[in-house]
Design a protein around this motif. Structure first.
Motif, PDB file in Angstrom:
ATOM      1  N   VAL A  50      56.427  53.824  51.605  1.00  0.00           N
ATOM      2  CA  VAL A  50      55.693  55.085  51.136  1.00  0.00           C
ATOM      3  C   VAL A  50      55.360  55.030  49.504  1.00  0.00           C
ATOM      4  N   VAL A  51      54.349  55.710  49.528  1.00  0.00           N
ATOM      5  CA  VAL A  51      53.775  55.867  47.958  1.00  0.00           C
ATOM      6  C   VAL A  51      52.940  57.094  47.790  1.00  0.00           C
ATOM      7  N   ASN A  52      52.871  57.570  46.567  1.00  0.00           N
ATOM      8  CA  ASN A  52      52.166  58.728  46.415  1.00  0.00           C
ATOM      9  C   ASN A  52      50.559  58.172  46.185  1.00  0.00           C
ATOM     10  N   PRO A  53      49.631  59.104  46.384  1.00  0.00           N
ATOM     11  CA  PRO A  53      48.246  58.471  46.844  1.00  0.00           C
ATOM     12  C   PRO A  53      47.642  58.190  45.107  1.00  0.00           C
ATOM     13  N   ASP A  54      48.357  58.538  44.026  1.00  0.00           N
ATOM     14  CA  ASP A  54      48.007  57.740  42.768  1.00  0.00           C
ATOM     15  C   ASP A  54      48.669  56.468  42.544  1.00  0.00           C
ATOM     16  N   GLY A  55      49.434  55.975  43.339  1.00  0.00           N
ATOM     17  CA  GLY A  55      50.291  54.675  43.146  1.00  0.00           C
ATOM     18  C   GLY A  55      51.675  54.703  42.672  1.00  0.00           C
ATOM     19  N   THR A  56      52.165  56.131  42.235  1.00  0.00           N
ATOM     20  CA  THR A  56      53.372  56.091  41.862  1.00  0.00           C
ATOM     21  C   THR A  56      54.404  56.312  43.009  1.00  0.00           C
ATOM     22  N   MET A  57      55.587  55.851  42.769  1.00  0.00           N
ATOM     23  CA  MET A  57      56.769  56.060  43.728  1.00  0.00           C
ATOM     24  C   MET A  57      56.598  55.232  44.709  1.00  0.00           C
ATOM     25  N   HIS A  58      56.446  53.916  44.754  1.00  0.00           N
ATOM     26  CA  HIS A  58      56.515  53.224  46.056  1.00  0.00           C
ATOM     27  C   HIS A  58      58.107  53.217  46.380  1.00  0.00           C
ATOM     28  N   ALA A  59      58.279  53.420  47.573  1.00  0.00           N
ATOM     29  CA  ALA A  59      59.933  53.524  48.005  1.00  0.00           C
ATOM     30  C   ALA A  59      60.077  52.904  49.308  1.00  0.00           C
ATOM     31  N   ILE A  60      60.849  52.271  49.800  1.00  0.00           N
ATOM     32  CA  ILE A  60      61.384  52.060  50.936  1.00  0.00           C
ATOM     33  C   ILE A  60      61.410  53.090  52.064  1.00  0.00           C
ATOM     34  N   PHE A  61      60.944  52.920  53.161  1.00  0.00           N
ATOM     35  CA  PHE A  61      60.804  53.976  54.142  1.00  0.00           C
ATOM     36  C   PHE A  61      61.855  53.658  55.270  1.00  0.00           C
ATOM     37  N   TYR A  62      61.467  52.288  56.007  1.00  0.00           N
ATOM     38  CA  TYR A  62      62.457  51.974  57.059  1.00  0.00           C
ATOM     39  C   TYR A  62      62.030  50.475  57.136  1.00  0.00           C
ATOM     40  N   GLY A  63      63.175  49.652  57.632  1.00  0.00           N
ATOM     41  CA  GLY A  63      63.199  48.324  57.878  1.00  0.00           C
ATOM     42  C   GLY A  63      63.097  47.224  57.072  1.00  0.00           C
ATOM     43  N   ASN A  64      63.607  47.548  55.763  1.00  0.00           N
ATOM     44  CA  ASN A  64      63.523  46.550  54.757  1.00  0.00           C
ATOM     45  C   ASN A  64      64.521  45.798  54.952  1.00  0.00           C
ATOM     46  N   ASN A  65      65.588  45.956  55.654  1.00  0.00           N
ATOM     47  CA  ASN A  65      66.741  44.827  55.860  1.00  0.00           C
ATOM     48  C   ASN A  65      67.109  44.759  57.249  1.00  0.00           C
ATOM     49  N   THR A  66      66.184  44.885  58.188  1.00  0.00           N
ATOM     50  CA  THR A  66      66.384  44.491  59.506  1.00  0.00           C
ATOM     51  C   THR A  66      65.489  43.355  59.827  1.00  0.00           C
ATOM     52  N   PRO A  67      66.199  42.259  60.522  1.00  0.00           N
ATOM     53  CA  PRO A  67      65.725  40.917  60.706  1.00  0.00           C
ATOM     54  C   PRO A  67      65.044  41.081  62.008  1.00  0.00           C
ATOM     55  N   SER A  68      65.206  41.945  63.018  1.00  0.00           N
ATOM     56  CA  SER A  68      64.394  41.860  64.132  1.00  0.00           C
ATOM     57  C   SER A  68      64.270  43.414  64.445  1.00  0.00           C
ATOM     58  N   PRO A  69      63.043  43.963  64.499  1.00  0.00           N
ATOM     59  CA  PRO A  69      61.795  43.400  64.635  1.00  0.00           C
ATOM     60  C   PRO A  69      61.283  42.694  63.357  1.00  0.00           C
ATOM     61  N   GLY A  70      60.282  41.802  63.470  1.00  0.00           N
ATOM     62  CA  GLY A  70      60.179  40.993  62.016  1.00  0.00           C
ATOM     63  C   GLY A  70      58.946  41.828  61.673  1.00  0.00           C
ATOM     64  N   GLY A  71      58.481  42.780  62.085  1.00  0.00           N
ATOM     65  CA  GLY A  71      57.392  43.556  61.394  1.00  0.00           C
ATOM     66  C   GLY A  71      57.393  45.033  62.041  1.00  0.00           C
ATOM     67  N   VAL A  72      57.721  45.905  61.096  1.00  0.00           N
ATOM     68  CA  VAL A  72      57.522  47.403  61.650  1.00  0.00           C
ATOM     69  C   VAL A  72      56.256  47.986  60.903  1.00  0.00           C
ATOM     70  N   ILE A  73      55.154  48.153  61.756  1.00  0.00           N
ATOM     71  CA  ILE A  73      53.875  48.227  61.469  1.00  0.00           C
ATOM     72  C   ILE A  73      53.108  49.353  62.052  1.00  0.00           C
ATOM     73  N   ASP A  74      51.996  49.896  61.551  1.00  0.00           N
ATOM     74  CA  ASP A  74      51.007  50.709  62.111  1.00  0.00           C
ATOM     75  C   ASP A  74      51.640  52.103  62.508  1.00  0.00           C
TER      76      ASP A  74
END
Length: 840
Positions: free
Chosen positions: A277-301
């Protein structure tokens, strides 16, 4: 079926009739109607919508006496009577599935890039009237073009989308009214791809673009970042700076942008794509889900489900198209793994979570794509239970249809196209509640931002670390890849060119800042820079490291609780009393190697040359244990190769997705470390030890840049050609594949510094014609390096192609600078304006 065409002033051409290719057959579960599931959905629709769903009891009576043959017809009639879709008009895309390529993000097929030939038109945006069963073409890019990625405005009256009119065009952002009038082009910069647009509550637009050209570190494909612009296309500027891909943006109810992100920091190429997630101005990028999960290999859309905190997303694979299983996530139950998965389609896919590797979800059948949660616009009735999506229709055919699915177990085909084309991005055309608008928190002055950490000892994976152990925090940058080669090195993934034994990144140290006694830190970081942090002890040895990156905007202040903080727990008390915040922020530019890229040959090798080579050289008594000579080989030098090959350094490499415990890799875990405090007569100074500590803790890296001098030669680094290497291998009985990969590597067999001591020559009779020919080849490499140093050597100059790509990169950075200048001065600037600047 009758088809009504809406004129847009764009040529309307019927879609072609070539069928999608079938993949090898894999067993597919039968998707038959289930009586209990149909009954449960009908009862829920009656309870949820009351008189708006008047025939519910009649459907239940029909179910009681229906045989198996009648069940599917009743299911279809009863569920398509759902008020959320019964008389709806659906917006959707008609095209073939994207052609298989390197990764699920590889859908741009941008002109001039490695996979441009896979651009596969045609594709159009259509409208389906469910009440009448008719379809109408809203946007037709023509027989040679594709229109994609539609999103509706909050009032349901406008559509924003991406369109490319031919293989010689680029994807640009367009907008049209829902009745087909008012088509206008919003972006037009040549040589870039603009995709995945979405409206913000204030009328501005977020989209993904290749405007900062960068390439996949484990291959050669063009990537994209997040950008924002005004509703009329003015003042386009970058809000994401991760080193690979940011896409599939949607807006959450609180106004933040939910997007999927792919990045590398000391991790495997397939385990690094989750939701952020990120604020619309580009501040505060942060993990939401799946950054340390090997499978699935992509959490998208992903999209947030209205009226809930949950999101629905695709669980896909690294090396696949953007499809897979469909999952509802409750982030309050976890930010990784199966705990957060409330519901998944197909149900059997739950067994694949965390199992196998980044491509495990390629097994999923049927395959889902483009989920859209349904809810009544005002009351949000039905939210979290009913969804539209694209889904493969049968078997292993790639063709997709529009499906209505629910959490009771029903999946009903709503619409399919003829002639092998699939349906994608289905969504009802109706107004929706606006999300909260978040005020901007950044400026455009290109100033530093500031980070603070409340307590580095708080959080996960810090067991065994005593309070007071952490003395320093190191800020590391890992720049994007701006060039690539045809030739490759086989690390844990394709490296083109060779960079490191396993991992993909180059590293630079921005600075090292103090950690206070209470565990707090406060420091400046350059804005718009992809960075990560490492915790160091009093000697400069790494205790723990981030294996993900972050960034900060000009003037932004950002903080975290601690190292690997638990992101679903309530944070501790305010940071106001922290010792670090009682002083000015620590500046960058201090500490070992601050302000430059790390280069193994320049930073680590001199220590071995001074203290170790007298014993650990070819033909010396220490050679069997490890060779620490600096002789340059086909990709790296001798000491680097032997230290990795013999596992004398414990590095993450292209490591697993899961977080490592403190002190699990790097200096603390490496066998090499045990010799640094005294080995034979070798007595290293503190500065020399620190150079080797730093090398190990930066994940055992080698090259300081992706640029190269020998792009067409083996590994992208060798001074001898492919033909020369093949002949040398033939003469000496070498395996070329082993020489250009970490797997079964025999060690540095060729020395371009001392050709006559090259180990490969030992297989030949000295003085023979074969020996002379082999030696001559190696000497040619020696001479080539004298004239054209490679990237680990002083005097390196990048190849012409790399210089061209750097010029292109700088050109587009000047475009970004021009837009930011306009924002600073509160004036309007458009792509047409900056295109003229480029051309002039």
């Amino acid at each position: 079926m009758k088809t009504r065409m809406i004129a847009l002033g764009v040529l309307v051409v019927a879609l072609g009739a070539s069928a999608a290719k079938k993949r090898p057959e894999i067993p597919v579960p039968e998707m038959k109607a289930d009586r209990a599931a149909v009954c449960a959905a009908i009862e829920d629709l009656m309870a949820t919508f009351g008189q708006a769903y008047p025939d519910g009891r009649n459907y239940l009576k029909q179910l009681e006496r229906a045989d198996e043959a009648q069940l599917e017809a009743i299911q279809r009639e009863a569920l398509l009577a759902n008020p959320l879709v019964r008389e709806a008009q659906l917006l959707y895309v008609v095209r073939r599935q994207y052609k298989a390529d390197h990764h699920n993000t590889a859908t741009l097929f941008q002109k001039g890039e490695i996979n441009e030939a896979k651009f596969d038109p045609p594709g159009k945006i259509k409208v389906l009237n469910l009440k009448t069963g008719t379809t109408a073409t809203l946007v037709d890019a023509g027989a040679t073009g594709i229109a994609r990625d539609p999103e509706l405005s909050h009032d349901g009256r406008k559509v924003i989308f991406s369109m490319r009119k031919s293989k010689d065009d680029d994807y640009h952002i367009y907008e049209t009214n829902i009745d087909g009038s008012g088509l206008r082009q919003l972006t037009s910069l040549a040589g870039v791809s603009d995709i995945d647009p979405v409206y913000l509550p204030d009328g501005k637009i977020i989209f993904s673009s290749s405007r900062e050209p960068k390439f996949c570190m484990c291959n050669r494909h063009i990537m994209a970042n997040l950008y924002r612009m005004d509703g009329d296309g003015a003042n386009i500027h970058q809000i994401g700076k991760s080193t690979l891909f940011e896409g599939h943006s949607t807006v959450m109810a609180d106004g933040r942008i939910l997007y999927d992100r792919w990045e590398y920091v000391d991790r495997n190429f397939g385990d690094a794509q989750g939701l952020w997630v990120v604020n619309p101005d580009g501040t505060m990028h942060a993990i939401f889900y799946g950054n340390n999960t090997p499978s699935p290999g992509g959490v998208i859309d992903a999209r947030q489900i209205p009226g809930t905190q949950n999101v629905i997303s695709i669980f896909g694979s690294c090396h696949d198209r953007p499809w897979g299983a469909l999952a509802i996530l409750d982030r309050n139950k976890g930010v990784d793994g199966a705990a957060a998965v409330e519901h998944i389609w197909p149900a059997s896919a739950r067994e694949l979570i965390g199992v196998g590797n980044f491509d495990t979800f390629k097994k999923v059948r049927p395959r889902y794509e483009d989920p859209f949660p349904l809810a009544e616009p005002e009351t949000l009735a039905g939210a979290g239970k009913y969804f539209l999506c694209a889904r493969t229709i049968q078997g292993n055919d790639e063709r997709t249809g529009i499906y209505l699915i629910d959490t009771f177990g029903n999946e009903v085909l709503v619409h399919e196209e003829a002639d092998g084309f699939g349906c994608y991005d289905p969504m009802p055309i109706r107004p929706r509640k606006s999300e909260n608008a978040k005020p901007d928190q950044r400026d455009f002055e290109n100033r530093n931002g500031t980070f603070y950490v409340q307590d580095v000892y708080e959080g996960t994976h810090m067991e065994g670390v005593e309070r007071g152990e952490v003395k320093w925090l190191r800020v590391v940058t890992t720049p994007e890849k701006r060039s690539w080669t045809q030739q490759r090195w086989g690390g844990q993934g394709t490296q083109a060119p060779a960079m490191n034994w396993h991992s993909f990144e180059s590293k630079g140290i921005l600075g090292t800042v103090p950690v206070e006694a209470d565990g707090s830190a406060y420091f400046e970081v350059p804005s718009d820079t992809f960075v990560y942090f490492q915790l160091l002890d009093k000697d400069g040895k790494m205790i723990q490291s981030m294996r993900s990156g972050t960034m900060i905007q000009s003037g932004e202040m950002q903080g975290c609780v601690g190292c690997h903080e638990d992101r679903v727990e309530t944070p501790p008390a305010s940071a106001l009393g922290l010792q670090a915040l009682k002083r000015p922020a620590s500046p960058m530019g201090k500490g070992y190697a601050a302000g430059r890229m790390f280069n193994y040959l320049a930073d680590a090798q001199p220590v071995f040359d001074k203290h170790c080579v007298k014993c650990h050289d070819y033909g010396k008594k220490g050679a069997e244990a490890v060779i620490l000579a600096g002789d340059k080989g086909l990709a790296f030098n001798a000491s680097y190769t032997d230290l990795h090959r013999k596992k004398l350094v414990a590095v993450a490499g292209g490591g697993q997705a899961e977080i490592y415990p403190a002190k699990a890799w790097g200096t603390y875990a490496s066998k090499l470390s045990k010799t640094l405090n005294g080995h034979g007569k070798a007595k290293l100074s503190d500065a020399e030890k620190l150079s080797l500590y730093t090398w190990m803790d930066l994940n055992g890296i080698y090259y300081p840049t992706y640029d190269c001098a020998y792009p067409d030669h083996p590994t992208g680094r060798s001074p001898i050609t492919v033909k020369q290497l093949n002949r040398l291998a033939e003469l000496c009985g070498l395996d070329v594949k082993a020489l250009t990969s970490h797997r079964n590597h025999p060690g540095t067999m060729v020395s371009f510094d001392r050709p006559e001591i090259s180990p490969c020559l030992s297989a030949l009779e000295k003085g023979s014609d074969e020996y002379k020919e082999a030696l001559a080849i190696i000497e040619e490499g020696e001479n080539a390096l004298r004239q054209t140093p490679r990237a680990d050597m002083p005097g390196f100059v990048a190849s012409e192609n790399d210089r061209h790509r750097t010029e292109r990169y700088e050109q587009y950075r000047s475009v970004e600078a021009a837009y930011r200048e306009a924002l600073r001065k509160d004036r309007k600037l458009y792509d047409a304006d900056v295109q003229r600047l480029i051309e002039n």
